[in-house]
Write a protein that holds these residues in place. Sequence first.
Motif, mmCIF file in Angstrom:
data_model
loop_
_atom_site.group_PDB
_atom_site.id
_atom_site.type_symbol
_atom_site.label_atom_id
_atom_site.label_comp_id
_atom_site.label_asym_id
_atom_site.label_seq_id
_atom_site.Cartn_x
_atom_site.Cartn_y
_atom_site.Cartn_z
ATOM 1 N N VAL A 50 -20.608 -4.127 9.377
ATOM 2 C CA VAL A 50 -19.766 -4.609 10.471
ATOM 3 C C VAL A 50 -20.131 -6.005 10.987
ATOM 4 C CG1 VAL A 50 -19.196 -4.167 12.887
ATOM 5 C CG2 VAL A 50 -18.824 -2.396 11.161
ATOM 6 N N PHE B 112 -10.248 -3.564 14.145
ATOM 7 C CA PHE B 112 -10.942 -2.741 13.143
ATOM 8 C C PHE B 112 -10.346 -1.334 13.131
ATOM 9 C CE2 PHE B 112 -14.557 -5.080 11.379
ATOM 10 C CZ PHE B 112 -14.449 -6.254 12.106
ATOM 11 N N SER C 117 -20.333 -3.439 16.762
ATOM 12 C CA SER C 117 -19.540 -4.668 16.815
ATOM 13 C C SER C 117 -19.578 -5.329 18.187
ATOM 14 C CB SER C 117 -18.079 -4.355 16.474
ATOM 15 O OG SER C 117 -17.495 -3.590 17.518
ATOM 16 N N VAL D 218 -11.197 -1.439 18.327
ATOM 17 C CA VAL D 218 -11.770 -0.554 17.308
ATOM 18 C C VAL D 218 -11.090 0.806 17.400
ATOM 19 C CG1 VAL D 218 -13.867 0.534 16.452
ATOM 20 C CG2 VAL D 218 -13.984 -1.756 17.488
#
Lengths: 315, 315, 315, 315
Positions: free
Chosen positions: B101, B113, B131, B138
């Motif tokens: 990542v 993501f 992250s 995400v």
Amino acid sequence: PRIAVVGAGQVGSTLAYACQIRGTANTVALFDTDAAKLRAQVLDLRHGGMFAPTVEVVGSDDVGICAGADVVVITAGARQRAGESRMALAGRNVRLCRALVPELCALAPEAVFLVVTNPVDVVTQAVLEVSGLPAHRVLGSGTVLDSSRLRALIAARAGVGVAGVCAYIVGEHGDTAVPLWSQAFIGSVPVLDWVVDGRQVFDEPARREIEDSVVGAAYEVIAGKGATNYAVGLAVTHVLEAILGDQRLILPVSAYVADFHGIGGVCLSLPRIVDRSGAGALEPTVPGTAELAGLRRCAHVIAKACRESGVDVCG
Amino acid sequence: PRIAVVGAGQVGSTLAYACQIRGTANTVALFDTDAAKLRAQVLDLRHGGMFAPTVEVVGSDDVGICAGADVVVITAGARQRAGESRMALAGRNVRLCRALVPELCALAPEAVFLVVTNPVDVVTQAVLEVSGLPAHRVLGSGTVLDSSRLRALIAARAGVGVAGVCAYIVGEHGDTAVPLWSQAFIGSVPVLDWVVDGRQVFDEPARREIEDSVVGAAYEVIAGKGATNYAVGLAVTHVLEAILGDQRLILPVSAYVADFHGIGGVCLSLPRIVDRSGAGALEPTVPGTAELAGLRRCAHVIAKACRESGVDVCG
Amino acid sequence: PRIAVVGAGQVGSTLAYACQIRGTANTVALFDTDAAKLRAQVLDLRHGGMFAPTVEVVGSDDVGICAGADVVVITAGARQRAGESRMALAGRNVRLCRALVPELCALAPEAVFLVVTNPVDVVTQAVLEVSGLPAHRVLGSGTVLDSSRLRALIAARAGVGVAGVCAYIVGEHGDTAVPLWSQAFIGSVPVLDWVVDGRQVFDEPARREIEDSVVGAAYEVIAGKGATNYAVGLAVTHVLEAILGDQRLILPVSAYVADFHGIGGVCLSLPRIVDRSGAGALEPTVPGTAELAGLRRCAHVIAKACRESGVDVCG
Amino acid sequence: PRIAVVGAGQVGSTLAYACQIRGTANTVALFDTDAAKLRAQVLDLRHGGMFAPTVEVVGSDDVGICAGADVVVITAGARQRAGESRMALAGRNVRLCRALVPELCALAPEAVFLVVTNPVDVVTQAVLEVSGLPAHRVLGSGTVLDSSRLRALIAARAGVGVAGVCAYIVGEHGDTAVPLWSQAFIGSVPVLDWVVDGRQVFDEPARREIEDSVVGAAYEVIAGKGATNYAVGLAVTHVLEAILGDQRLILPVSAYVADFHGIGGVCLSLPRIVDRSGAGALEPTVPGTAELAGLRRCAHVIAKACRESGVDVCG
């Protein structure tokens, strides 16, 4: 499959265009008695063939072009003028369709008939009567477009994509149409329970505003551009794809209702399963009391217009 | 737009194929450390370019191919074997994704993501943590696929097209997943009220049978063909299109939940508005008591697996 | 329309997936004698139904599922292994198809037969012989995929989209395939005349490199991932759409050639007009001398393999 | 991506409709100074949102709605009336576009400008001049539509699908347009060599008939329905998709030509590679002598009209 479109006016031609772009059928056949207009529409559609190569558009001022159609779409007829209600068109358009249907039935004996001509519920009833076809084989575009307008407004206010909204307008495609608020959803949440920061988004005033918008929508579009064509073209294409693709979509098409909670005897719009055979079973929905009263009013309005136009009504 | 797919195994490649056919992005970039397999997948995809000319597929065993992606899809990792539960994969796959990542974030600093690697809720939580991205950036494919399976089974039993069904499975993408029967609809009718000839179609035994089918589905597919790829490929493509097209679809993706009726602190699946920014607001749904209890159980299972894999959990 | 796919291996299933995503037919029916694998493929495809709702996928290990198909696609058979030539498969696959065809003909008496099983030219010839159908009703995927590979490579080198390239590989779908360089175009410019800054881009070495790439493509993909499936799935879907949509596309399918510049008596690939009736008229192309010699060699190779597999060849 | 369409008349609105159905962009923004007409068009388009949910249509009579567009399409202006040539419109439409362009450039500083307003070559030249943009950033729809008409007629006469035909009309989008017969193909066969039963299908009389049809097409459509909209809507959508999708399609758009076999100094249509940057490199085509003479005539006609409208021409 082959679609025949009767009437190459704004609605019929735009519908053909939407079918051409979406690839709804192998062939779209346009018929209109005005040969010059028809030829212009067909040429304009065919010139785009390179960019939509899977559909062949053909046309003629001879009704024989409709032969062998899987679905016959009837869009011919006088159209609503600014300020005029749809019911005012009834007499003329009923006569026109009655005159056309026997030959269309002979040319396309296996076809499902899809009526778009207004007032759509009355004309659908007339086509059903004169054709002698089983009830499921004759349907009207009904409140599919009204429901799309309702969903667009709900979606915009909730801030979600319209694909996440399920809501129906039922009854008449006209001034007495009934929005089924009690059975409208955003995702899996009843529209009436949609809250943002603890506040109900679709409260009474919001719902009134939306209803007024939906009812006034066609009038406003006609006032501004003289006709509606884009949305109705897509709405009818959607019904056509449900039929030709045997998709069993639940759509508020207009079709004969025998007895829905005591209401019946005419064609009107309720959510139904639409498949290759046409208008299938009704969704087993149970409207609220006020909604049922609204539906009963719709049935009366449609029955009255039928009788005034010389169309039989049961019961 | 540009999609980067990390992992060119069955899932990553089939997903690229679905994107290619649907025209989901201008470019799909595949990354995998196994250079021979990667090159074979990319060649096989590119050879079909003539039939899907709007998408360019590229690939490399150098992670730099992911640079500038609008969405990074993570499919890399060991996959479930016949009989194995998804949670058993947690440790290995969490380590793998953690390692990848930081570089992916540097290469695609604006990307959303989207995690597909199982156990998806745990890996999503891990990616969020490592992250340091805002929570909405995400998300995991979560129970989007499970919900599609549920809808397919409901649609088939009701005899309607699947487009007419709205139903969600929520919580964990795994053995404790919770179907929200109390908030499932066919058209505008609650699934629990769908009657045919006066008989409730989705009674208790029918619902049990459907639930067992959904839970067993992945196991059965894996037993029969060694992997699942087709449905997951389409499900992830659907999420990608919601993101890239800013469609505001309501989808049960896995994302961080701060406090939903007292449940929170981990990534789990609930219906959310998915748009260009990623996982947006939760649908304001109010599950039934048993459903909430099920959700609470999911949160515990996910939190436990997170802790066992060294992933931080809030609260 | 209804497509029946015989064989639910990688090629048959991926082809079904491409048809599902593209909406190529109303129904795709998969048949395979391996019931567990078949059921897994069908479940995996059906689980994605929510994302591709216009196609119903069904399947069975009973060949009766193929009844009423408009096109029967034959993908069953042993597949090429790393390093093995396609012709080595001839005997086994010819026997298999011969055994299946009579029952398929009885179940789908109006169907066009589309052969994908390798060696495709030999198997197509065998199916034609055993079915007793008119020649246009039996075709093979031929060099449609090879031509797509060629076009992809030409497009990449010229820096144009692949939609702008027209180029055919003809003859055998195998090691003796012949690229028709003399009749390949980029836009309206012969490939051989494509110049950039006064330099011929497709000179002899460039053409050799491209040819080697095309011939080696399948081998390289098989070496890297064990099978080819994506590109062939799309290529066959393209042929299916040409047939079902009566599109009159010019495609290098394999079909019986009576006499093309003195070459004939077997099934081989040449550009033909593909429409609802199957393999229509040959494009009136006039290959160069070396290209004709190459085609003659193809015809010999195919005829020899036919005879060795017990398939009749005319003349 | 975002498309801004300047002018909500028949062409602008139908183009928006085609983009909506095809999903060409996330947002289509319509601008027109006639607020009532604009609002009607936008409402009509938005009401169909349920059936084309991936595109949001917005509109305003304030030019600010064009802000941030990736492509600005200019359709505003007086349109051709029955019997009128396109050049007669030049003065008025040049003035109109000149007035609009500076503000559009400020609002959408990264946009490619795509001119549809007629006479398209003159207006494109005017927009190029007044905008001061690099030449590739300003292009006109040119003869893309004329070429589509030519291909449709060739395809129909050859009995093949239009996808199999590559043929260009070049030069002026108007009465002096030049069909490049020497470089037109059906599949891989020159149109001039297409024989059926030993007879040349496209002999001199057939070519004349087709040319007359193409040149007369717009006049005939305008005479029959008052305007052309369907085909031009699809043609422009095709160019938009080439730009937004960076497809590198070879299209005969109008763009500035510096020196093509001695012809240059104005915008005119030649096959070019269209990509995200706009009008890219010219196809390295070598027209025949008569074709070059025709092109030279086009350049003169366009240059003369430019000068008469006060638009600078180089050389």
